[in-house]
Every structure is written in C-alpha cells, then in structure tokens.
Design an enzyme around this catalytic site. Sequence first.
Site, PDB file in Angstrom:
ATOM      1  N   ARG A  18       0.773  -1.258   0.000  1.00  0.00           N
ATOM      2  CA  ARG A  18       0.000   0.000   0.000  1.00  0.00           C
ATOM      3  C   ARG A  18       0.794   1.293   0.000  1.00  0.00           C
ATOM      4  O   ARG A  18       0.183   2.366   0.147  1.00  0.00           O
ATOM      5  CB  ARG A  18      -0.981   0.032   1.181  1.00  0.00           C
ATOM      6  CG  ARG A  18      -1.945  -1.163   1.261  1.00  0.00           C
ATOM      7  CD  ARG A  18      -2.801  -1.260   0.051  1.00  0.00           C
ATOM      8  NE  ARG A  18      -3.900  -2.231   0.210  1.00  0.00           N
ATOM      9  CZ  ARG A  18      -4.488  -2.836  -0.811  1.00  0.00           C
ATOM     10  NH1 ARG A  18      -4.096  -2.592  -2.050  1.00  0.00           N
ATOM     11  NH2 ARG A  18      -5.478  -3.677  -0.620  1.00  0.00           N
ATOM     12  N   ASN A  48      -0.281  -1.415  -7.641  1.00  0.00           N
ATOM     13  CA  ASN A  48      -1.554  -0.659  -7.684  1.00  0.00           C
ATOM     14  C   ASN A  48      -1.677   0.284  -6.490  1.00  0.00           C
ATOM     15  O   ASN A  48      -2.584   0.181  -5.671  1.00  0.00           O
ATOM     16  CB  ASN A  48      -2.759  -1.603  -7.772  1.00  0.00           C
ATOM     17  CG  ASN A  48      -2.822  -2.602  -6.631  1.00  0.00           C
ATOM     18  OD1 ASN A  48      -1.810  -2.924  -6.015  1.00  0.00           O
ATOM     19  ND2 ASN A  48      -4.012  -3.096  -6.335  1.00  0.00           N
ATOM     20  N   HIS A 139      -2.900 -10.546 -13.716  1.00  0.00           N
ATOM     21  CA  HIS A 139      -4.191 -10.682 -13.044  1.00  0.00           C
ATOM     22  C   HIS A 139      -5.147 -11.048 -14.166  1.00  0.00           C
ATOM     23  O   HIS A 139      -5.566 -10.205 -14.957  1.00  0.00           O
ATOM     24  CB  HIS A 139      -4.607  -9.365 -12.376  1.00  0.00           C
ATOM     25  CG  HIS A 139      -5.941  -9.448 -11.697  1.00  0.00           C
ATOM     26  ND1 HIS A 139      -6.106  -9.336 -10.339  1.00  0.00           N
ATOM     27  CD2 HIS A 139      -7.181  -9.667 -12.195  1.00  0.00           C
ATOM     28  CE1 HIS A 139      -7.387  -9.470 -10.034  1.00  0.00           C
ATOM     29  NE2 HIS A 139      -8.059  -9.676 -11.153  1.00  0.00           N
ATOM     30  N   ASN A 239     -10.833 -10.273  -5.474  1.00  0.00           N
ATOM     31  CA  ASN A 239     -10.787 -10.587  -6.905  1.00  0.00           C
ATOM     32  C   ASN A 239      -9.521 -11.376  -7.226  1.00  0.00           C
ATOM     33  O   ASN A 239      -8.446 -10.896  -6.910  1.00  0.00           O
ATOM     34  CB  ASN A 239     -10.775  -9.290  -7.727  1.00  0.00           C
ATOM     35  CG  ASN A 239     -11.922  -8.376  -7.344  1.00  0.00           C
ATOM     36  OD1 ASN A 239     -12.977  -8.825  -6.951  1.00  0.00           O
ATOM     37  ND2 ASN A 239     -11.687  -7.077  -7.447  1.00  0.00           N
ATOM     38  N   ASP A 266      -1.407 -12.743  -1.811  1.00  0.00           N
ATOM     39  CA  ASP A 266      -2.232 -11.627  -2.281  1.00  0.00           C
ATOM     40  C   ASP A 266      -2.687 -10.804  -1.070  1.00  0.00           C
ATOM     41  O   ASP A 266      -3.856 -10.405  -0.979  1.00  0.00           O
ATOM     42  CB  ASP A 266      -3.428 -12.123  -3.108  1.00  0.00           C
ATOM     43  CG  ASP A 266      -4.033 -11.005  -3.940  1.00  0.00           C
ATOM     44  OD1 ASP A 266      -3.521  -9.878  -3.897  1.00  0.00           O
ATOM     45  OD2 ASP A 266      -5.030 -11.273  -4.642  1.00  0.00           O
TER      46      ASP A 266
END
Length: 371
Positions: A18, A48, A139, A239, A266
């Site tokens: 993060r 991300n 992904h 996801n 993950d």
Amino acid sequence: MPRFVTIPALIDPHVHFRTPGFEHKEDWGTAGHAALMGGVTMVFDMPNTTPATTTLELVQQKKSIINQTLEKYKRTLRYHVYLGASTDNIQEISRAKKEIVGVKLFMGASTGSLLVDDENNQAEIFQECARLKIPLAVHAEDEATLQKAKTAFTGAPTIFNHGTLRPRDAAIVATERAIRMAEKYGTTLYVLHVSTKEEIELVRSAKKQGIAVYAEVTPHHLFLTEDDLHNLGNLGKMNPPLRTGADQTALWAGIHDGTVDTIGTDHAPHTLEEKALPYTEAPSGVPGIETYLALLLDAHNKRQISLEQITRLCRTNIQKIFKILDNNDTVTIDVDAVKTIRNEDMTTKCTWSPFAGTTLKGWPIITQIKN
Ligand code: DOR
Ligand code: ZN
C-alpha cells in the site's frame, strides 16, 4: 510438548503493502512485522498504489520510501517490486528492468486504476517482456467478460452475487489468452491467484506443451470457498472471488501434480470501516501474510502437504521463476502448537483476518533474517 523444526524462511511473491498512497491500510512497519509473524523474509510488492508504480522514477521513489519506513520502525525485510503495465508505459519496462522483479498486468480492472484490456496492447507487453526476459505476472480476469456480467445483472447486488459479477469465465478466458500469447511470443508467464478448475487444466496442458507458464494459488482460495461468504460478508470480497469446493479440490490436485508452482498470499489489506460499507462500495481484498505459514502447517498436520512441498511452493520455485539469489533465512516452527487466529493478535494495520476464529495446529515461532 513443543516439537521445533527449522525450515528455510518463506518468500511471499504477491503482496500489496500500500505504499505510497494507502498508508492508512498498511505501511512497511506493520507489514514488515506481519511478514515475520508469517514466516516470511522476502516479499514482492504490487504496483496498484497511488501513484501507480509505472515508471523507473516511481519504482525508485517507492523503494526510497520503503527503506526509510523500514529504518524508522527498525524492521528488516527483503523485498522486490513489480512495475505496473499501463497503456502508455511500454518503454518503462526496459528502463526499469534492473530495478524490478517482474511486470504486473491487470487484464481486468480490480483495486486501483491499472488496466490494459486491449488485446493489441496486451500483446505488446507480452512481446517486450519476452525480449527483455522479464517474468510477466498477470491478473487474469477478462475486462470485456466482467463488463458483460455487470450489464446483464439486474437488481441490487450483495456479496452473494460477487461470483456472478466476476464470473469464472472471466478468469478462464483471460488465462487462456495469456497462455496463447506466452506461447506465441515466448514470454515467461506467471498467472496470479489461479482460482478455477478450468484454469488449472489450462496450465496443466500448457506445461505439457512446454510453454513457460507458472501458476500461483492463494491461501484464501485453498482454505475458503464461496460457502464461507455467509460468515464473512464483505470480508470475503476479493478478486478473483472465492469459488466452489470443486475448484478448491482442483487447486490442491494442482499442488500435488506440480501444475501449481507457488503460493502467494495476495495480502491486500483494507480497513474494517471500508469493508463495512455496502457491497458495491466495499473494496476487494483480504490480508493474508500473517497466517500464510500457519495455515499450511495446519494442512501439513492434516497430511495435505509436506514440509518439503511448502518449501518448494513458498520459496525455491519462486527463486527459480524470478531468478532470485538464495539466502540462509530460516523460520523455526512448532509443529504441535495449537492456537486460534484472533483479530486482536494481528499485527497488520488493518487488524483483521478472514480466518479469525479458526484454530490451527502448527505455528511459526521465530523468523530469522541472516545477512
Ligand atoms: O482482491 C483484490 N485486492 N484483488 C486485486 O486484484 C487487488 C487487491 C487489492 O489491491 O486490494
Ligand atoms: Zn493482488
């Protein structure tokens, strides 16, 4: 009676720590602690973030923040970072090559803004990674299939519709295309979080044809199914989604016949406040690094997996696929220790686990980084 065994420390090839941008969910001080609790001394961090890690300069900036944070909290952790693929950063792959462990491609949108859904753009990324001999981690959820499912859905969705809105076909179609492109261009393909029986079959058959495809599975897909959504609610939103018992059985079969190469957590922390939002607004993702080894040791005690298999899936295969130098890091485990996972014991900043309330036999006791 404690029964201590020392094994090589684990590598987690798939974490979302993060930084930068979402430090209210996790930072490298809390995550570094959680990693050691999970028997992990090396992680590969995902791009991300905000900003997304899409250029050489952003990779360097991220590393400098990570180093400062680890220093500030007096934590030691080995790490590598992924470069995120976007629709306009193909030149960054060669620029960043020496600084990254691989390139991450979101074929379908998930958490964050990274997405490359056009087949021609995807093909360019496969070709560039092949030319530069950089592993490409995908992904694999096809964006067009996700959009179609969203359009077809009527009414107000809840967590129980997550698997309808992100159908298994999206994962199957994307994994199939990724394998086809890897074959065509000679790319080293790493399929993240494989979740369905059909994807396992696709990878198994691609391997037989000599295609360089590697499959990762997550602890949540190995130890939870869609039935757990009744207890978990949005805490079970991730996801790709939780799947059926038959899918879970296929993932384990893949572990046993060598189709599955790695286990990656993950680790994708979100706060409990964020997860308490209505289904459509609650973010996807679950924390996992802290319970990574304990879940596998419990499975070991149930004769589902050997310690040697754990070392292969959570360390040596990862070192081979990503060409990572060996080290002497260890984790000492108490094979007989029995403990229940509790949110209040979690050191990840989000302070919860989808496995809270589960009693496990076999726990890491001390994780050691050896320089
Ligand atoms: O559930 C997920 N959470 N899947 C992803 O692809 C991203 C991750 C996150 O960053 O929260
Ligand atoms: Zn992820």
